[in-house]
Design a protein around this motif. Structure first.
Motif, mmCIF file in Angstrom:
data_model
loop_
_atom_site.group_PDB
_atom_site.id
_atom_site.type_symbol
_atom_site.label_atom_id
_atom_site.label_comp_id
_atom_site.label_asym_id
_atom_site.label_seq_id
_atom_site.Cartn_x
_atom_site.Cartn_y
_atom_site.Cartn_z
ATOM 1 N N PRO A 61 0.920 -1.227 0.111
ATOM 2 C CA PRO A 61 -0.189 0.203 -0.232
ATOM 3 C C PRO A 61 0.902 1.342 0.004
ATOM 4 N N ILE A 62 0.300 2.344 -0.671
ATOM 5 C CA ILE A 62 1.160 3.547 -0.609
ATOM 6 C C ILE A 62 0.384 4.450 0.400
ATOM 7 N N LEU A 63 1.482 4.710 1.565
ATOM 8 C CA LEU A 63 1.000 5.528 2.555
ATOM 9 C C LEU A 63 0.812 7.077 1.893
ATOM 10 N N PRO A 64 -0.196 7.710 2.698
ATOM 11 C CA PRO A 64 -0.506 9.127 2.555
ATOM 12 C C PRO A 64 0.781 10.006 2.880
ATOM 13 N N ARG A 65 0.810 11.177 2.409
ATOM 14 C CA ARG A 65 1.837 11.926 2.588
ATOM 15 C C ARG A 65 2.121 12.505 3.915
ATOM 16 N N GLU A 66 3.215 12.365 4.488
ATOM 17 C CA GLU A 66 3.469 12.549 6.185
ATOM 18 C C GLU A 66 3.838 14.236 6.104
ATOM 19 N N LEU A 67 3.278 15.109 6.868
ATOM 20 C CA LEU A 67 3.504 16.474 6.950
ATOM 21 C C LEU A 67 4.740 16.916 7.886
ATOM 22 N N THR A 68 5.565 17.717 7.687
ATOM 23 C CA THR A 68 6.660 18.009 8.434
ATOM 24 C C THR A 68 5.929 18.995 9.382
ATOM 25 N N THR A 69 6.635 19.362 10.774
ATOM 26 C CA THR A 69 6.109 20.355 11.522
ATOM 27 C C THR A 69 6.000 21.540 11.242
ATOM 28 N N GLY A 70 6.929 22.084 10.137
ATOM 29 C CA GLY A 70 6.741 23.455 9.639
ATOM 30 C C GLY A 70 5.631 23.420 8.845
ATOM 31 N N GLU A 71 5.354 22.318 7.863
ATOM 32 C CA GLU A 71 4.129 22.305 6.984
ATOM 33 C C GLU A 71 2.821 22.430 7.804
ATOM 34 N N HIS A 72 2.981 21.504 8.835
ATOM 35 C CA HIS A 72 1.818 21.470 9.969
ATOM 36 C C HIS A 72 1.426 22.782 10.440
ATOM 37 N N ARG A 73 2.519 23.418 10.838
ATOM 38 C CA ARG A 73 2.124 24.711 11.363
ATOM 39 C C ARG A 73 1.615 25.902 10.251
ATOM 40 N N ALA A 74 2.405 25.843 9.249
ATOM 41 C CA ALA A 74 1.872 26.543 8.325
ATOM 42 C C ALA A 74 0.627 26.653 7.864
ATOM 43 N N LEU A 75 0.091 25.099 7.793
ATOM 44 C CA LEU A 75 -1.506 24.996 7.227
ATOM 45 C C LEU A 75 -2.118 25.481 8.563
ATOM 46 N N PHE A 76 -1.764 25.201 9.689
ATOM 47 C CA PHE A 76 -2.917 25.664 10.642
ATOM 48 C C PHE A 76 -2.784 27.276 10.898
ATOM 49 N N ASP A 77 -1.773 27.852 10.293
ATOM 50 C CA ASP A 77 -1.706 29.488 10.564
ATOM 51 C C ASP A 77 -2.650 30.001 9.452
ATOM 52 N N VAL A 78 -2.883 29.471 8.428
ATOM 53 C CA VAL A 78 -3.362 30.126 7.276
ATOM 54 C C VAL A 78 -5.056 29.769 7.351
ATOM 55 N N ALA A 79 -5.463 28.749 8.150
ATOM 56 C CA ALA A 79 -6.925 28.070 8.198
ATOM 57 C C ALA A 79 -7.601 29.016 9.049
ATOM 58 N N ASP A 80 -9.016 28.849 8.506
ATOM 59 C CA ASP A 80 -10.051 29.781 9.515
ATOM 60 C C ASP A 80 -10.084 28.901 10.620
ATOM 61 N N ARG A 81 -11.267 29.336 11.462
ATOM 62 C CA ARG A 81 -11.738 28.744 12.755
ATOM 63 C C ARG A 81 -11.976 27.094 12.586
ATOM 64 N N ASP A 82 -13.029 26.933 11.794
ATOM 65 C CA ASP A 82 -13.455 25.833 11.493
ATOM 66 C C ASP A 82 -12.648 24.815 10.938
ATOM 67 N N LEU A 83 -11.587 25.020 10.046
ATOM 68 C CA LEU A 83 -10.736 24.395 9.532
ATOM 69 C C LEU A 83 -9.412 24.150 10.416
ATOM 70 N N ARG A 84 -9.240 25.010 11.378
ATOM 71 C CA ARG A 84 -8.358 24.842 12.432
ATOM 72 C C ARG A 84 -8.768 23.612 13.409
ATOM 73 N N ALA A 85 -10.303 23.644 13.482
ATOM 74 C CA ALA A 85 -10.681 22.741 14.496
ATOM 75 C C ALA A 85 -10.644 21.202 14.048
ATOM 76 N N ALA A 86 -10.920 21.311 12.459
ATOM 77 C CA ALA A 86 -11.004 20.093 11.917
ATOM 78 C C ALA A 86 -9.404 19.314 11.806
ATOM 79 N N ILE A 87 -8.291 20.346 11.647
ATOM 80 C CA ILE A 87 -6.778 20.017 11.642
ATOM 81 C C ILE A 87 -6.526 19.336 13.159
ATOM 82 N N ALA A 88 -6.972 20.165 13.937
ATOM 83 C CA ALA A 88 -6.636 19.746 15.353
ATOM 84 C C ALA A 88 -7.213 18.278 15.882
#
Length: 668
Positions: free
Chosen positions: A489-516
């Motif tokens: 099986p091909i595993l999904p992409r694993e995010l780095t800490t920097g990518e995780h933080r950048a994704l969380f910074d640009v998200a709105d409130r609902d998307l932040r809750a989903a990411i969390a």
């Protein structure tokens, strides 16, 4: 069953007529190809070379704006484009083309394309005028089938344009001067009327000046306000002095200094002198002698009398000081009350005057604005009158038209090559279609296995060797490659800490809750199905329903992102932008937008599964037991568990109580 066979006696070469069938198929293919290629080539070339040639005559004009319309000012970069745009529109106007048509009388006979009923419309279709970018030059192009007529048409059009420019701008200059002069006269009348209105208003309401302090009512009110502030300060000082005197009296302290009361100062001086004399006598005589000495006893009695007088005098001074402080406080309060009454009486008049004063100021501002407009109109009028002769643009002929000798279109050679190429493709396609319906019937599948123990026939060929005929099914089985193992099986992409933080910074409130929530062990399906009633804020857990029921511990900073307790229990925790429940596709789309906004490389790989995979990989790399892993992340397929098994470190496995269950980025 294998059986021995020899070559067919019907064909001495043993190929069962294959060569004849091949020759027939080749002849059929060649016939179809040649017929289709020749037909399409003939039709295309006839159409190509039957089109009439189109010639083009060109001329270029340099349009120099007038002195009053110079376009070299960097602050007005759009004026040059506007000037050239207007002139291009005039060059292609029906009026100018009709005048050019009148000048064409006696010129070469016009081509049939020019309608004698509406020649201007026909000439418009032949003419195109475009400005040369970055210059004042315009290029004129006339296309048609008669080269001589095109040159004459362009020359007459240029001549008509040069004459019309002078007439048009002279008329426009005169109209502009008259218009600006009329505007200046109207503004002058408006200034005089507004000035009279302002003067009458000022005299009616006794407004001295635009300076507030120079008007009597405002000046009096300002003085009364200052006097009231001073009176209030005196009241405060008198109240403080009276309070201090009362406190001193209650404490038994003197409120009057000796130097302020001459009588008290004299008594204090006498008492001090007697005390000094008694002290001097005490140094010489004994106390028994001082008790019987009449002079000493007289001085002591005098000292007692003086001290009693001092006490009485101090009490009198204290009462006087208190009475004086009370009178001062009463006077200050009375003065402040009178000033308040005066200000209250003047308040209505001050409000009325302030309203009239502001109205007068607005009238003065309006007068100043109209005066400014009048001044600008006068300046424009003076400039127009001074530059009236220089307002006509100049038209310079940069390149005159010449009689074209070769057509610009159509490109016969290029189009002929395109026709031949298209015919070639169509012929190949037709040949393939014909062969599709003329496929040979299937032949018996045999394989010739040479038998070395049998002698070759005299004069025979290698293809006619003795062999064994095997069924095709057996050959297919023999030639079939071994079955391959299923791909890992091909595993999904694993995010780095920097990518995780950048994704969380640009998200709105609902998307932040989903990411969390995805970063705490919930799958995408569980996130979109999670309701507010599933969140226990007091215990800090989320109850996950469905196939993988479990309770997950939610960090406090993640709980802060979730909706408040005011939501209904069946309301979804994560919603779309329009407030509707979010689906898994909506969640992946929102994550894709956020990944692009965060400038993450390969943003299309960032999905809800990749965030969930990042959390699973974080736990696996700590050596968590797979039997307890499902308590945090839900059920995983066997092939995924095998893939995650390659990430586990060496050594014994850890229970979920001994591993860090919070991603580092979720602690921030």
């Amino acid at each position: 069953m294998l059986r021995s066979t020899f070559f067919d006696t019907r064909d001495p070469h043993g190929n069962f007529g294959a060569e004849e069938r091949t020759r027939r198929a080749n002849r059929r293919r060649l016939t179809v190809f040649l017929i289709v290629f020749a037909l399409f080539s003939l039709v295309g070339l006839i159409y190509d070379y039957s089109r009439p040639p189109i010639y083009e005559a060109t001329a270029r004009l340099n349009l120099v704006p007038a002195t009053g319309q110079r376009t070299n000012d960097p602050a007005r970069p759009g004026e040059q484009a506007n000037f050239l745009r207007d002139e291009v529109q005039f060059l292609t106007s029906r009026t100018l083309l009709a005048e050019a048509w009148e000048r064409l009388k006696g010129a070469p006979v016009p081509p049939p394309a020019v309608s004698l009923v509406d020649p201007a419309a026909s000439l418009q279709t032949m003419l195109s005028v475009t400005p040369v970018e970055g210059t004042n030059v315009v290029s004129m192009r006339a296309r048609g089938g008669e080269p001589t007529f095109l040159k004459a048409f362009v020359d007459r059009l240029v001549a008509a344009y040069q004459v019309s420019v002078t007439q048009r701008y002279k008329i426009a200059s005169v109209d502009a001067v008259v218009e600006v002069r009329d505007e200046a006269r109207k503004l002058e009348e408006s200034v005089a009327a507004k000035r009279r209105e302002a003067d009458a208003f000022r005299a009616r309401y006794n407004i001295v000046s635009l300076e507030r302090d120079e008007n009597q009512i405002l000046s009096e009110v300002k003085g009364a306000g200052a006097a009231l502030n001073a009176a209030n300060d005196k009241v405060v000082a008198a109240e403080a002095r009276l309070g201090a005197l009362k406190e001193a009296q209650e404490a038994g302290q003197s409120v009057t200094r000796n130097k302020d009361n001459p009588t008290l100062a004299a008594l204090e001086q006498q008492a001090a002198g007697i005390r000094a004399d008694l002290k001097e006598v005490a140094r010489t005589f004994t106390p028994q002698y001082m008790q019987i000495d009449p002079r000493v006893r007289s001085q002591r009695e005098r000292l007692v009398e003086i001290e009693q007088q001092i006490v009485a005098q101090r009490q009198t001074s204290q009462q006087g000081a208190l009475q004086e402080a009370r009178e001062e406080l009463a006077g200050a309060r009375a003065a402040a009350a009178r000033l308040r009454q005066q200000l209250a009486a003047n308040q209505q008049s001050v409000q009325s005057f302030t309203s009239r004063f502001n109205e007068y100021r607005g009238m003065q501002d309006e007068l100043a604005r109209v005066q400014q407009l009048r001044q600008k109109a006068v300046e424009r009028l003076a400039a127009l009158e001074a530059e009236e002769s220089a307002r006509v643009p100049k038209v310079e002929l940069v390149e005159s038209a010449t009689t074209p000798t070769s057509p610009v279109s159509p490109l016969y050679a290029r189009d002929a090559a395109l026709v031949l190429g298209g015919a070639l493709l169509v012929a190949l396609l037709a040949m393939g279609i014909v062969e599709l319906f003329n496929r040979p019937p299937p032949q018996p599948a045999t394989v010739i296995v040479p038998q070395t123990w049998m002698p070759m026939p005299l004069g025979g060929h290698a293809s006619a060797a003795i062999g064994m005929e095997l069924p095709r099914a057996l050959l297919d089985v023999a030639a079939r490659p071994p079955a391959s193992l299923p791909a890992p099986p091909i595993l999904p992409r694993e995010l780095t800490t920097g990518e995780h933080r950048a994704l969380f910074d640009v998200a709105d409130r609902d998307l932040r809750a989903a990411i969390a929530l995805l970063s705490t062990g919930l799958t995408a399906q569980e996130v979109v199905q999670l309701c507010c009633g599933d969140i226990d804020r007091d215990a800090g857990v989320a109850k996950v329903t469905g196939a993988a029921q479990r309770q997950l511990s939610i960090p406090p900073n993640v709980l802060a992102l979730l909706p408040d307790d005011g939501q209904s229990s069946d309301s979804p925790v994560v919603t779309a932008r329009n407030g509707a429940p979010m689906s898994e596709a909506d969640l992946d789309a929102a994550l894709l937008y956020a990944a692009h906004d965060a400038a993450i490389e390969h943003a299309d790989e960032v999905t809800a599964n990749s965030i969930h995979h990042t959390y699973v990989a974080y736990l696996v790399r700590q050596g968590v037991r797979f039997s307890e892993l499902v308590k945090l992340v839900g059920d995983l397929r066997a092939d995924l568990l095998a893939a995650y098994g390659k990430m586990t470190p060496a050594g014994p496995r850890q229970s979920i109580e001994h591993v860090d269950r919070v991603l580092p980025v979720m602690r921030e």
